[in-house]
Design a protein around this motif. Sequence first.
Motif, PDB file in Angstrom:
ATOM      1  N   ARG A   1      -6.390  -0.037   8.165  1.00 46.93           N
ATOM      2  CA  ARG A   1      -4.682  -0.143   8.273  1.00 46.93           C
ATOM      3  C   ARG A   1      -4.016   0.135   9.295  1.00 46.93           C
ATOM      4  O   ARG A   1      -4.394   1.336   9.982  1.00 46.93           O
ATOM      5  CB  ARG A   1      -3.964   0.574   7.098  1.00 46.93           C
TER       6      ARG A   1
ATOM      7  N   ASP B   1       0.839  -1.120   0.023  1.00 45.90           N
ATOM      8  CA  ASP B   1      -0.035  -0.163   0.092  1.00 45.90           C
ATOM      9  C   ASP B   1       0.943   1.360   0.075  1.00 45.90           C
ATOM     10  O   ASP B   1       0.548   2.379   0.695  1.00 45.90           O
ATOM     11  CB  ASP B   1      -0.901  -0.094   1.253  1.00 45.90           C
TER      12      ASP B   1
ATOM     13  N   THR C   1      -7.634  -1.468   0.222  1.00 44.73           N
ATOM     14  CA  THR C   1      -8.271  -1.243  -1.429  1.00 44.73           C
ATOM     15  C   THR C   1      -9.016  -2.591  -1.400  1.00 44.73           C
ATOM     16  O   THR C   1      -9.987  -2.597  -2.537  1.00 44.73           O
ATOM     17  CB  THR C   1      -7.228  -0.891  -2.580  1.00 44.73           C
TER      18      THR C   1
ATOM     19  N   GLY D   1      -3.691  -4.103  -4.328  1.00 36.51           N
ATOM     20  CA  GLY D   1      -4.761  -3.082  -4.822  1.00 36.51           C
ATOM     21  C   GLY D   1      -4.122  -1.961  -4.946  1.00 36.51           C
ATOM     22  O   GLY D   1      -3.605  -1.043  -4.533  1.00 36.51           O
TER      23      GLY D   1
HETATM   24 MG    MG Z   1      -3.259  -2.502  -1.486  1.00 33.01          MG
END
Ligand code: MG
Length: 434
Positions: free
Chosen positions: A307, A13, A301, A40
């Motif tokens: 998170r 991420d 995502t 994602g």
């Molecule tokens: Mg991600």
Amino acid sequence: MSNLCVIGLQWGDEAKGKLVDLMTERFDIVVRYQGGANAGHTVVDGDQTYKLHLVPSGILNQSVTNVVAPGVVLHPETLLGEIRGLQERGVDVANNLMLSERAHVVFPWHVEEDKISNTPEPGEESIGTTLRGIGPCYRDKVGRKHALRLGDLLRDDFAERVQQICQYKNRFLKEFGTEGGTLDAAEITAHYRELGQQLAPLVADTNHFLLDAVEQGKSVLFEGAQGALLDVDHGTYPYVTSSNSSGVGVPSGSGLPPRWIHKVIGVAKCYSTRVGGGPFPTELDNDIGEHIRQLGKEFGTTTGRPRRCGWFDAVAVRYTARLSGVDALSMMMLDVLSELEEIKICTAYKIDGKLVTDFPSHVDDLRDVEPVYESMPGWQQDVTGARSVDDLPENAVNYVRRISQLLGIPVEVISIGPDRVQTIFCEEAVSLVG
Ligand code: MG
Ligand code: IMO
């Protein structure tokens, strides 16, 4: 022509998708080479936001060939859904997406198995996978006997292979009594054959395509998924993903040998995040962590999970940058820190009273470390409109420069928002020396 890798240096991420999309126009080919629909990658184009899981982030550029290489584990339905979504928004993939016939296929049993093994035993911390069947699919690939690749979906013995595998998997799934019940081999065969037919026009031998391309001087951008701390061999094992997500995974996953990698850009957020279980030394389980989560929209995502957020960890990122052979850094989401009065960077760990700057190999040791912080003043000024280093407040530049110094790597890109224009390509201004 030189080829570039974009590698996440944290736990995923890091906004790799944004960087890949931005860089794409300079390359002929973009390659996804590991991971699967656990990724994602978000690409923002004006008022349009694209969330990509399997399709490489170069897809919005019609003149770039996007390759899904053998090291990826591919869930056909997710991919077809993504292709449909792109087509509905006017992005055609018929001529610029290519899927390796060697890529392993994720089947319903993998998703069931992922659910089972992700359920923790009492007192155990769950890995917290994305439940996309990634680990079980890679396990079967390495185990060989119960694995099928994209090129197998349309072969004559496909029904027989599914039948054999279902017999074996049903014994396992019955034992664990999952909601998935008994696998129906005939139904799965028919469904996957149909999916295979839909994907068939895109399936090719990407190994030869890529080897020919680089030998002819075409340029390649390798798009890493996840982050290097999630690398199955070199990350925070066992709280990792099941592929080589650090720089060392590029040749094995893509099928292009190391001689064709010319530059590696390491992507890191200006703070840290982690989703799922496992140790996280600089985690902020407090108001500052919550502030970062809200401002950074730090929700998965792929799964929507909040998170975990924390300070930048220079010990961890120095390790992953070296492991990945990083030449230059792309520092993302600087804008998220703009309101903070004080910002901390972890520069060392204390283990049993001793200062350590090498990232520990065992998670239990990592759990026990005490981060040693250096504190820097914040800038408390909006930076989202900055278009050059000169537009940034001095304290923001100092912060990025300090990270560069601690890692011994120049910063080439600073991102101050999701939009393409919110990107600063820097010269020496924030480089390591200075
Ligand atoms: Mg991600
Ligand atoms: P991108 O490409 C963040 C994490 C999961 C879990 C662990 C194992 O968007 O950066 P898996 O489903 O892979 O077996 O889960 O890895 N994880 C990611 N975290 N970004 C990702 O991808 C991730 N892909 C997997 O949360 O902790």
